[in-house]
Motif scaffolding. Structure first.
Motif, PDB file in Angstrom:
ATOM      1  N   GLU A  32       0.497  -1.373   0.237  1.00 16.09           N
ATOM      2  CA  GLU A  32       0.260  -0.330  -0.300  1.00 16.09           C
ATOM      3  C   GLU A  32       0.779   1.629  -0.089  1.00 16.09           C
ATOM      4  O   GLU A  32       0.451   2.290  -0.787  1.00 16.09           O
ATOM      5  N   ILE A  33       1.786   0.653   0.337  1.00 15.62           N
ATOM      6  CA  ILE A  33       3.273   2.598   0.766  1.00 15.62           C
ATOM      7  C   ILE A  33       4.024   2.562  -0.811  1.00 15.62           C
ATOM      8  O   ILE A  33       3.615   3.776  -1.336  1.00 15.62           O
ATOM      9  N   ASN A  34       3.831   1.787  -1.565  1.00 10.98           N
ATOM     10  CA  ASN A  34       3.709   1.682  -3.261  1.00 10.98           C
ATOM     11  C   ASN A  34       2.478   2.410  -3.748  1.00 10.98           C
ATOM     12  O   ASN A  34       3.132   3.543  -4.574  1.00 10.98           O
ATOM     13  N   ASP A  35       1.379   1.803  -3.400  1.00 11.22           N
ATOM     14  CA  ASP A  35       0.498   2.193  -4.377  1.00 11.22           C
ATOM     15  C   ASP A  35      -0.343   3.357  -4.409  1.00 11.22           C
ATOM     16  O   ASP A  35      -0.299   4.305  -4.353  1.00 11.22           O
ATOM     17  N   LEU A  36      -0.048   3.702  -2.935  1.00  9.40           N
ATOM     18  CA  LEU A  36      -0.660   5.077  -2.513  1.00  9.40           C
ATOM     19  C   LEU A  36       0.499   6.412  -2.208  1.00  9.40           C
ATOM     20  O   LEU A  36       0.125   7.399  -2.201  1.00  9.40           O
ATOM     21  N   GLY A  37       1.547   6.387  -1.874  1.00  5.88           N
ATOM     22  CA  GLY A  37       2.415   7.454  -1.392  1.00  5.88           C
ATOM     23  C   GLY A  37       3.360   7.225  -2.439  1.00  5.88           C
ATOM     24  O   GLY A  37       3.421   8.388  -3.466  1.00  5.88           O
ATOM     25  N   ILE A  38       4.393   6.560  -2.560  1.00  6.43           N
ATOM     26  CA  ILE A  38       5.036   6.245  -3.156  1.00  6.43           C
ATOM     27  C   ILE A  38       4.341   7.047  -4.926  1.00  6.43           C
ATOM     28  O   ILE A  38       5.894   7.251  -5.504  1.00  6.43           O
ATOM     29  N   ASN A  39       3.769   5.917  -5.554  1.00  8.43           N
ATOM     30  CA  ASN A  39       3.490   7.139  -6.882  1.00  8.43           C
ATOM     31  C   ASN A  39       3.061   8.577  -6.711  1.00  8.43           C
ATOM     32  O   ASN A  39       2.356   8.476  -8.006  1.00  8.43           O
ATOM     33  N   SER A  40       2.930   8.796  -5.741  1.00 10.86           N
ATOM     34  CA  SER A  40       2.630  10.429  -5.724  1.00 10.86           C
ATOM     35  C   SER A  40       3.144  11.561  -5.630  1.00 10.86           C
ATOM     36  O   SER A  40       3.421  12.609  -5.733  1.00 10.86           O
ATOM     37  N   VAL A  41       4.787  10.664  -5.594  1.00 10.32           N
ATOM     38  CA  VAL A  41       5.945  11.282  -4.994  1.00 10.32           C
ATOM     39  C   VAL A  41       5.649  12.502  -6.316  1.00 10.32           C
ATOM     40  O   VAL A  41       6.206  13.695  -5.739  1.00 10.32           O
ATOM     41  N   GLY A  42       6.028  12.141  -7.455  1.00 12.77           N
ATOM     42  CA  GLY A  42       6.112  13.299  -8.324  1.00 12.77           C
ATOM     43  C   GLY A  42       5.385  14.173  -8.774  1.00 12.77           C
ATOM     44  O   GLY A  42       6.065  15.511  -8.932  1.00 12.77           O
ATOM     45  N   LEU A  43       4.270  13.739  -8.719  1.00 13.94           N
ATOM     46  CA  LEU A  43       2.612  14.728  -8.142  1.00 13.94           C
ATOM     47  C   LEU A  43       3.059  15.916  -7.491  1.00 13.94           C
ATOM     48  O   LEU A  43       2.347  17.043  -7.381  1.00 13.94           O
ATOM     49  N   VAL A  44       3.086  15.164  -6.034  1.00 13.86           N
ATOM     50  CA  VAL A  44       3.266  16.083  -5.140  1.00 13.86           C
ATOM     51  C   VAL A  44       4.770  17.692  -5.310  1.00 13.86           C
ATOM     52  O   VAL A  44       4.641  18.055  -4.783  1.00 13.86           O
ATOM     53  N   ILE A  45       5.668  16.766  -5.331  1.00 14.55           N
ATOM     54  CA  ILE A  45       7.070  17.518  -6.234  1.00 14.55           C
ATOM     55  C   ILE A  45       6.746  18.508  -7.024  1.00 14.55           C
ATOM     56  O   ILE A  45       6.544  19.248  -6.873  1.00 14.55           O
TER      57      ILE A  45
END
Length: 246
Positions: A32-45
């Motif tokens: 879930e960390i990969n699906d919900l968090g890591i995949n959102s890092v680029g958008l947040v940056i």
């Protein structure tokens, strides 16, 4: 509305009852960390960089339009405070509610309409805990990381805005960043982040878990999940601001 709140509360009680084996829980949390968090890092940056630049430029223009002189180093200080207090915990959480919330609702909803959840329950699995608890843990952990990244990138975006426009000296911006602000601002940011992360993980899970019908209903419930998660975040932002900053 009252019935929905009641169903949501009962579902949350089941989420924190009889969790699966630690090994399985740990594996699901990592996924879930990969699906919900890591995949959102680029958008947040991406969003944080440009919003930080926009906030810094707007602060500078507003200070210059003031009837009394305000030193340029206040641009850095004001940008830092705005990002910590409001933009990073609230706006980023709203964006994640759209991206992550729709994914959670649709994934659990698809399992419901394809009777995968029913099959797990026949096997004696506590499905709310099995499906939702890893999402809650992953969201609480990684949303905090995302907000910290957002603050740093937003401040850096304001710095680059000064370099690109030449409106204020870099040394003044850095001086403003070094100007001390109340430590409680950081605690306030983290408290809001934890509350919003819980809402982002649980409200879409509820709408996905309780979906009835077929794929069309999954889409409708995914939309409702995003809408009500966003509304809940705004309401809780007002409540927490009144309670914590009063």
């Amino acid at each position: 509305m009252i019935s929905i709140i009641g169903e949501y509360s009962l579902l949350m009680l089941r989420v924190f009852q009889k969790p699966q084996k630690r090994k399985i829980l740990r594996k699901n949390v990592i996924q879930e960390i990969n699906d919900l968090g890591i995949n959102s890092v680029g958008l947040v940056i991406f969003l944080s960089f440009f919003v930080g630049a926009i906030v810094a430029i707007q602060m500078y223009n507003n200070f210059k339009a003031s009837s009394f002189p305000i030193p340029d180093f206040y641009v850095g200080y004001a940008t830092k405070v705005v990002l910590i207090l409001e933009f990073c915990p609230t706006i980023i959480s709203i964006i994640l509610a759209g991206k992550v919330g729709s994914f959670i609702a649709s994934s659990i909803g698809t399992m419901r309409v394809t009777e995968q959840i029913d099959a797990l329950e026949v096997m004696g699995v506590n499905t709310p805990s099995y499906l939702i608890l890893p999402k809650v843990i992953a969201s609480l952990f990684f949303n905090l990381v995302l907000i910290m990244i957002s603050v740093v990138i937003g401040i850096f975006g304001g710095y680059i805005a000064g370099v690109a426009t030449g409106k204020w000296a870099n040394i003044d911006y850095v001086k403003g960043l070094q100007n001390p602000s109340p430590d409680f601002f950081i605690y306030y940011c983290f408290i809001k982040t934890f509350v919003f992360a819980f809402l982002i993980a649980t409200i879409p899970s509820y709408y996905g878990y309780t979906v009835k019908g077929g794929s069309l209903e999954v889409g409708k419930n995914s939309t409702l999940a995003v809408v009500w998660t966003t509304v809940s975040i705004i309401i809780m932002d007002l409540i927490l601001t009144q309670i914590l900053l009063d």
